[in-house]
Write a protein that holds these residues in place. Structure first.
Motif, short mmCIF file in Angstrom:
data_model
loop_
_atom_site.label_atom_id
_atom_site.label_comp_id
_atom_site.label_asym_id
_atom_site.label_seq_id
_atom_site.Cartn_x
_atom_site.Cartn_y
_atom_site.Cartn_z
N MET B 1 0.84 -1.19 0.00
CA MET B 1 0.00 0.00 0.00
C MET B 1 0.88 1.26 0.00
SD MET B 1 -2.41 1.54 2.96
CE MET B 1 -0.98 2.33 3.67
N THR B 2 0.70 2.06 -1.01
CA THR B 2 1.51 3.27 -1.09
C THR B 2 0.71 4.47 -0.58
OG1 THR B 2 2.64 2.36 -3.01
CG2 THR B 2 2.87 4.73 -2.65
N ILE B 3 1.41 5.30 0.18
CA ILE B 3 0.79 6.54 0.68
C ILE B 3 1.24 7.69 -0.21
CG2 ILE B 3 0.72 8.14 2.63
CD1 ILE B 3 1.74 5.49 4.22
N ALA B 4 0.30 8.49 -0.66
CA ALA B 4 0.67 9.68 -1.43
C ALA B 4 0.86 10.85 -0.47
CB ALA B 4 -0.42 10.00 -2.44
N VAL B 5 2.03 11.48 -0.53
CA VAL B 5 2.26 12.69 0.23
C VAL B 5 2.14 13.86 -0.75
CG1 VAL B 5 3.88 13.98 1.68
CG2 VAL B 5 3.81 11.47 1.80
N ILE B 6 1.12 14.67 -0.54
CA ILE B 6 0.85 15.76 -1.49
C ILE B 6 1.91 16.84 -1.32
CG2 ILE B 6 -0.83 17.51 -2.18
CD1 ILE B 6 -3.03 15.55 -1.14
N ASN B 7 2.57 17.17 -2.42
CA ASN B 7 3.66 18.14 -2.38
C ASN B 7 3.11 19.55 -2.32
OD1 ASN B 7 6.01 19.51 -2.52
ND2 ASN B 7 6.71 18.63 -4.46
N THR B 8 3.05 20.08 -1.11
CA THR B 8 2.56 21.45 -0.95
C THR B 8 3.72 22.45 -1.02
OG1 THR B 8 2.61 20.93 1.41
CG2 THR B 8 0.45 20.98 0.38
N SER B 9 4.90 21.94 -1.39
CA SER B 9 6.10 22.80 -1.50
C SER B 9 6.34 23.61 -0.24
CB SER B 9 5.99 23.74 -2.70
OG SER B 9 6.00 22.99 -3.88
N THR B 10 6.01 23.03 0.91
CA THR B 10 6.33 23.72 2.16
C THR B 10 7.44 22.98 2.88
OG1 THR B 10 4.54 22.56 3.27
CG2 THR B 10 4.06 24.78 2.44
N ALA B 11 7.92 23.63 3.92
CA ALA B 11 9.20 23.23 4.48
C ALA B 11 9.20 21.91 5.25
CB ALA B 11 9.71 24.35 5.36
N PRO B 33 -2.97 15.13 -8.71
CA PRO B 33 -3.81 13.98 -8.35
C PRO B 33 -3.54 12.74 -9.20
CG PRO B 33 -5.14 15.97 -8.44
CD PRO B 33 -3.79 16.34 -8.97
N GLU B 34 -3.22 12.92 -10.47
CA GLU B 34 -2.98 11.78 -11.37
C GLU B 34 -1.87 10.88 -10.83
OE1 GLU B 34 -3.12 15.02 -12.47
OE2 GLU B 34 -5.23 14.75 -13.02
N GLU B 35 -0.85 11.50 -10.23
CA GLU B 35 0.29 10.73 -9.73
C GLU B 35 -0.07 9.88 -8.51
OE1 GLU B 35 3.38 14.31 -10.94
OE2 GLU B 35 3.52 13.43 -8.94
N ALA B 36 -1.24 10.15 -7.92
CA ALA B 36 -1.64 9.43 -6.70
C ALA B 36 -2.73 8.40 -6.96
CB ALA B 36 -2.12 10.43 -5.65
N GLN B 37 -3.01 8.14 -8.23
CA GLN B 37 -4.17 7.29 -8.56
C GLN B 37 -4.13 5.90 -7.92
OE1 GLN B 37 -4.65 7.51 -12.80
NE2 GLN B 37 -6.00 9.30 -12.64
N ASP B 38 -2.93 5.32 -7.83
CA ASP B 38 -2.83 3.97 -7.25
C ASP B 38 -2.50 4.00 -5.77
OD1 ASP B 38 -0.31 4.99 -7.70
OD2 ASP B 38 0.58 3.03 -8.07
N CYS B 39 -2.57 5.16 -5.14
CA CYS B 39 -2.23 5.25 -3.72
C CYS B 39 -3.49 5.05 -2.87
CB CYS B 39 -1.63 6.60 -3.40
SG CYS B 39 -0.03 6.85 -4.20
N ALA B 40 -3.31 4.36 -1.73
CA ALA B 40 -4.48 4.00 -0.91
C ALA B 40 -4.81 5.08 0.13
CB ALA B 40 -4.23 2.67 -0.22
N ARG B 41 -3.82 5.84 0.52
CA ARG B 41 -4.01 6.86 1.53
C ARG B 41 -3.27 8.13 1.14
NH1 ARG B 41 -5.50 4.01 6.79
NH2 ARG B 41 -6.14 2.08 5.85
#
Lengths: 255, 205
Positions: B1-11, B33-41
């Motif tokens: 299970m891969t977790i997507a960490v959304i890149n908010t470009s913060t520190a 969002p496209e890059e996270a399509q196969d991520c579960a969380r």
């Protein structure tokens, strides 16, 4: 209730942790990552890495060791030393530092504080100050990492505290130079005076030699955190013992 | 299970990734969002101000996706605040996933601003899945100048001038005002709970 913070400071020179007495005669006390891990494990609430060689010689902190520390520990840490541009600050924050601390560069260019706060938020902008009493008034000193370049700054400490807060500083570390490294207790008088004008978190630095010194500075100067180096590096005070002493003395700490 | 960490470009992104490394979790830093399509969380980190963060999420297409999202989502610090309706900071509309407003912490005399340091968690809902195995009163690391007053979505609170929302939840959407990635063993446990628990709260959604 918010806990008072115990903050070991690791002075870094050429990639090693060092400690001098009143900013002079530095001796090697260990490897950065090893010490960082040890302190995190022992219950330090936060760490400060102060690159004392950086400011006088114009060098900057190497993000490589910042990332190593960020990987190794799970408590917050602050990186200080020679950060003069937004890019240099960004590199350190994005490598995993939670805060950056500036000292001499803020005195040279106070607008830099505003720029940092706007870009990254006040929460990661710490202003370090080296201060001692000269002719009855607390005065700032610059370039304190190098005895040959150290000099008194124009601004007076209390005025500077108010100014940096107005400009967006999120925390102040006050290093009381007369007490630094001599382990006779924090400069309560100076810290009390600064506390009166300081609405952001205030961290005491310089003078810790015994557990009672920590209790005194928390109770009397109402600082938010107390920073120390040699007493921790040399094993004079163990952090778990210090925390339980403070707890029984009625100081709120994270156990 | 891969977790997507959304890149908010913060520190604090690096700190979040390192914390996931320490837990041995599989993750991917994603821009859109496209890059996270196969991520579960999903994890939404963030430090800094609400206005620029929302602008970045609009630009990357995340705002619309998150408003319809059905996967478990964890917001951290500013990322938690973004889950609510509106922020006084930057006067900006947020994601609106949890009802509530983000306000400035009051600067009372003798109360230092921002709220920075280790504060005690007080569970409001003892069944909150993130608190599984976390001792009552455990301390976690906070750094923030704005807050959400403890309200209906508050699962755990901390006291600093007021009762502040430390953990908020609405179904599968959860947020921490504090930084679990910088909160020692307690924070690691909370992150682990988000990664591993399939909870009744999530099942209800």
């Amino acid at each position: 209730m918010l806990a008072k913070r115990i903050i070991p400071c690791l002075d870094v020179r050429d990639g090693r942790v060092v400690k001098g007495v009143q900013f002079k005669n530095h001796e090697d006390v260990g490897d950065i990552e090893t010490l960082a891990r040890r302190y995190a494990r022992e219950g330090a609430d936060e760490l400060v890495f102060y690159d004392i060689s950086a400011s006088p010689s114009g060098k900057v902190v190497e993000p490589e060791w910042v990332a190593k520390v960020a990987r190794a520990i799970d408590i917050p840490f602050c990186v200080a030393g020679g950060i003069r541009s937004l890019d240099q600050a960004r590199a350190r924050l994005f490598a995993g530092a939670d805060k950056i601390s500036i000292n001499s560069p803020a005195l040279e260019n106070p607008d830099f504080i505003d720029e940092l706060a706007r870009e990254f938020g006040s929460q990661c902008v710490v202003i370090g100050m080296d201060s001692r009493k000269v002719d009855g008034r607390w005065c700032l000193h610059q370039y304190t990492g190098d005895p040959d370049k150290m000099r008194q700054a124009k601004a007076q400490t209390l005025d500077w505290v108010k100014e940096v807060i107005r400009r967006g500083a999120g925390e102040i570390v006050l290093n009381c130079m007369d007490q630094d490294g001599v382990r006779e207790g924090y400069d309560i008088e100076q810290l009390e005076a600064v506390r009166e004008v300081c609405s952001v978190p205030l961290i005491a630095s310089g003078g810790a030699g015994a557990a009672a010194h920590f209790r005194d500075v928390f109770e009397r100067a109402r600082v938010d955190g107390a920073l120390a180096a040699s007493v921790f590096h040399k094993g004079v005070i163990a952090i778990p013992d210090l925390k339980s002493y403070l707890d029984t003395s009625g100081v709120e700490v994270r156990l | 299970m891969t977790i997507a960490v959304i890149n908010t470009s913060t520190a604090n992104i690096a700190s979040v990734l390192y914390a996931l490394d320490r837990l041995g979790a599989a993750y991917r830093l994603v821009d859109c969002p496209e890059e996270a399509q196969d991520c579960a969380r999903l994890i939404l980190p963030g430090v800094g101000a609400a206005g620029p963060a929302m602008a970045a999420l609009h630009k990357s297409g995340w705002v619309e996706v998150l408003r319809k999202e059905t996967r478990p989502l964890l917001g951290i610090c500013l990322g938690m605040q973004l889950l609510f309706d509106y922020s006084e900071e930057s006067d900006v509309a947020l994601l609106g996933l949890i009802p509530g407003r983000v306000e400035r912490l009051k600067s009372e005399p003798k109360l230092v601003w921002p709220h920075m340091g280790w504060n005690a968690l007080e569970a409001v809902n003892s069944d909150e899945p993130l608190l599984n195995g976390v001792e009552p009163g455990a301390r976690v690391y906070f750094v923030h100048g704005f807050y959400v007053k403890a309200g209906p979505a508050c699962q755990a609170k901390a006291h600093y001038g007021d009762d502040i929302t430390a953990i908020a939840r609405q179904g599968y959407i959860v947020g921490c005002q504090f930084h679990p990635e910088r909160s020692g063993a307690v924070g690691a446990k909370i992150l682990e709970n988000f990664i591993t628990n399939t909870t009744s709260a999530e099942a209800r959604s």
